[in-house]
Structure formats: structure tokens, C-alpha cells
Design a protein around this motif. Structure first.
Motif, PDB file in Angstrom:
ATOM      1  N   TRP A  21       4.574   8.821 -12.281  1.00 39.01           N
ATOM      2  CA  TRP A  21       5.666   9.053 -12.798  1.00 39.01           C
ATOM      3  C   TRP A  21       6.756   8.230 -12.178  1.00 39.01           C
ATOM      4  O   TRP A  21       7.934   8.865 -12.302  1.00 39.01           O
ATOM      5  CB  TRP A  21       5.989  10.846 -12.792  1.00 39.01           C
ATOM      6  N   GLY A  22       6.480   7.045 -11.767  1.00 39.71           N
ATOM      7  CA  GLY A  22       7.545   6.153 -11.459  1.00 39.71           C
ATOM      8  C   GLY A  22       6.826   5.181 -10.355  1.00 39.71           C
ATOM      9  O   GLY A  22       5.581   5.225 -10.028  1.00 39.71           O
ATOM     10  N   GLU A  23       7.615   4.466  -9.773  1.00 33.64           N
ATOM     11  CA  GLU A  23       7.007   3.260  -8.785  1.00 33.64           C
ATOM     12  C   GLU A  23       6.616   4.170  -7.502  1.00 33.64           C
ATOM     13  O   GLU A  23       7.324   4.598  -6.834  1.00 33.64           O
ATOM     14  CB  GLU A  23       8.167   2.578  -8.446  1.00 33.64           C
ATOM     15  N   ALA A  27       7.168  13.895  -8.719  1.00 34.27           N
ATOM     16  CA  ALA A  27       8.092  13.549  -9.839  1.00 34.27           C
ATOM     17  C   ALA A  27       9.174  14.169  -9.992  1.00 34.27           C
ATOM     18  O   ALA A  27      10.496  13.948 -10.184  1.00 34.27           O
ATOM     19  CB  ALA A  27       7.133  13.511 -11.321  1.00 34.27           C
ATOM     20  N   ARG A  80       7.259   3.549 -14.763  1.00 35.73           N
ATOM     21  CA  ARG A  80       7.892   2.821 -13.936  1.00 35.73           C
ATOM     22  C   ARG A  80       9.146   2.264 -14.341  1.00 35.73           C
ATOM     23  O   ARG A  80       9.781   1.667 -13.695  1.00 35.73           O
ATOM     24  CB  ARG A  80       6.966   1.923 -13.191  1.00 35.73           C
ATOM     25  N   GLU A 122      13.784   5.556 -14.193  1.00 40.90           N
ATOM     26  CA  GLU A 122      14.207   6.053 -12.913  1.00 40.90           C
ATOM     27  C   GLU A 122      15.384   7.268 -13.272  1.00 40.90           C
ATOM     28  O   GLU A 122      16.325   6.955 -13.913  1.00 40.90           O
ATOM     29  CB  GLU A 122      14.769   5.036 -11.935  1.00 40.90           C
ATOM     30  N   HIS A 143      13.014  12.648  -9.415  1.00 38.49           N
ATOM     31  CA  HIS A 143      13.840  12.520 -10.683  1.00 38.49           C
ATOM     32  C   HIS A 143      14.924  13.309 -10.537  1.00 38.49           C
ATOM     33  O   HIS A 143      15.966  13.178 -11.119  1.00 38.49           O
ATOM     34  CB  HIS A 143      12.873  12.153 -11.848  1.00 38.49           C
TER      35      HIS A 143
END
Length: 230
Positions: free
Chosen positions: A164-166, A174, A202, A205, A178
Motif C-alpha cells: 500500500w505504498g513504498e 497502510a 506506490r 501518497e 496514509h
């Protein structure tokens, strides 16, 4: 005759090796039906990529039990990724057929039909390469997951290890990364946004919304009313 015997021995050894690999996969899956893995093949590969740029890079991940994840997120993810999750045996054959027809019309791969179970199989064990051999192994592992685990456990693992992201893995990391809340405290809009970014996590953000994500969020919202969770 000697060459045929050698070939027979070679084929037998190859078959035995394949069976041993499958037995290893299934043994791991049986263990993970009750105890969570510390990491996955996908997480380890992402960490290697991150450390190639920054040797001090770390992943953000924290396991939470099924009850510690917002029902809104469970419903949103199923609506976004696998509407027939509760009913299928690991594969959505109708979606696969539609994806094949669409790809044939376009002359290239533009659509996929991976279920949550298939995505989990890939994340737990496999590389990111695209090949028929890897897809075949993914299918075998998917059936193992569906045999060894109920839908609730499959979804629990998926939500805890999805990217759910870098460097951000799992619903708890997550939600905190976020939105600054726990996975249990996610509200409907936050859950819909997290579900909407799953194909390219990714790129987005801290709640950033583009026209594409806004459209996906509308689709997820429309489907959530009929999405069934285990």
C-alpha cells in the motif's frame, strides 16, 4: 536403449523434484493456516530493491488479526479486487474469459482477472516475472490455499501483506502511513481510497486523489453494497 533409460531416469528425477517443491509449498501453507508468516517473497524482493538505493531502508509492516481490520476495508477490497471472492474456488472463470477476449481484441495484455487468492499466492511465494510456468505455479498454489484455508483466513493474510505504498505493507501500516489511524479505525472513504490504489499503490501518497483514482473510488462505492465478506 541406454539413452532411453537415461531419459526415463531424468524424467523421473524431474518429476520427483517438482513433487518435492509442491510438497514444500503445501507444508508452508498448512503452517500459515494457523501462524502468520513473518514476511513474503514479494516483501523481501521489494526490500532488496529499496536497499539498492538506500542500504538503511526498512519495510513498514505490522500484523493485525482479522477482527482488528475495519469491515469497511474488507468490503472495499473485495468490491475492488474480487467481487466473487466468497463464491469461487480460487479462480473467477467468467472474469478470466472476459480478460482474454479484451486482450485478444487489443493485441496485447491490457486486462487481468487475478482473484484475491491468486494475488496472495503470488505475493507469498513467487517472483514478478511473467511466464506460463510462473502462472501455472501460481494456479497450483492458489488451489492449495483454497484447500488448506477458509476464505476468512485467505482475506486476513491478503490484507496483512498487500502493498500500500513504498515499503508499506498490510492494512495496519497502510492506515497509519496514509491516514494516521489504526486499521480498525478506517472510515468508509479511507477504506475506498486504499482499495482503489491497490493496482498501483506506490504512485499515491497520503490520500492523494487523481481523476483515475476518483473514478475507481466511484466504482468501488457502487459495488460495496453487494460485496460479501467472510
Amino acid at each position: 536403449m541406454r539413452a532411453l533409460r537415461r531419459l526415463a531416469w531424468l524424467l523421473a528425477a524431474l518429476a520427483a523434484a517438482v513433487l518435492l517443491v509442491q510438497a514444500w509449498y503445501y507444508a508452508r501453507i498448512l503452517g500459515w493456516a494457523h501462524a502468520a508468516p513473518a514476511s513474503t517473497a514479494f516483501m523481501e524482493r521489494r526490500l532488496e530493491q529499496m536497499r539498492a538505493k538506500n542500504p538503511r531502508a526498512v519495510l513498514r509492516h505490522q500484523w493485525v488479526p482479522y477482527a482488528g481490520i475495519s469491515p469497511q476495508l474488507k468490503r472495499a477490497v473485495i468490491a475492488a479486487e474480487d467481487a466473487k471472492f466468497i463464491d469461487h474456488d480460487g479462480f473467477d472463470w467468467e472474469a478470466i474469459q472476459k480478460a482474454m477476449e479484451k486482450n485478444e481484441r487489443r493485441g496485447r495484455v491490457v486486462a487481468g482477472a487475478s482473484t484475491i487468492s491468486q494475488q496472495l499466492a503470488k505475493n507469498l511465494f513467487l517472483s514478478g516475472e511473467r511466464s506460463w510456468l510462473r502462472k501455472a505455479q501460481e494456479a497450483v498454489i492458489t488451489r492449495m490455499l483454497e484447500t488448506a484455508m477458509d476464505k476468512r483466513r485467505i482475506l486476513e493474510l491478503y490484507l496483512n501483506f498487500a502493498e500500500w505504498g513504498e515499503g508499506v505493507f498490510g492494512a495496519e501500516a497502510a492506515a497509519r502511513h496514509h491516514f494516521g489511524v489504526s486499521a480498525a479505525a478506517l472510515d468508509g472513504e479511507q477504506a475506498v481510497w486504499l482499495a482503489a490504489i491497490l493496482p498501483s499503490p506506490r504512485r499515491y501518497e497520503h490520500g492523494r486523489t487523481t481523476a483515475y483514482i476518483a473514478h475507481r473510488m466511484d466504482v468501488v462505492r457502487a459495488r460495496m453494497g453487494t460485496a460479501q465478506i467472510p
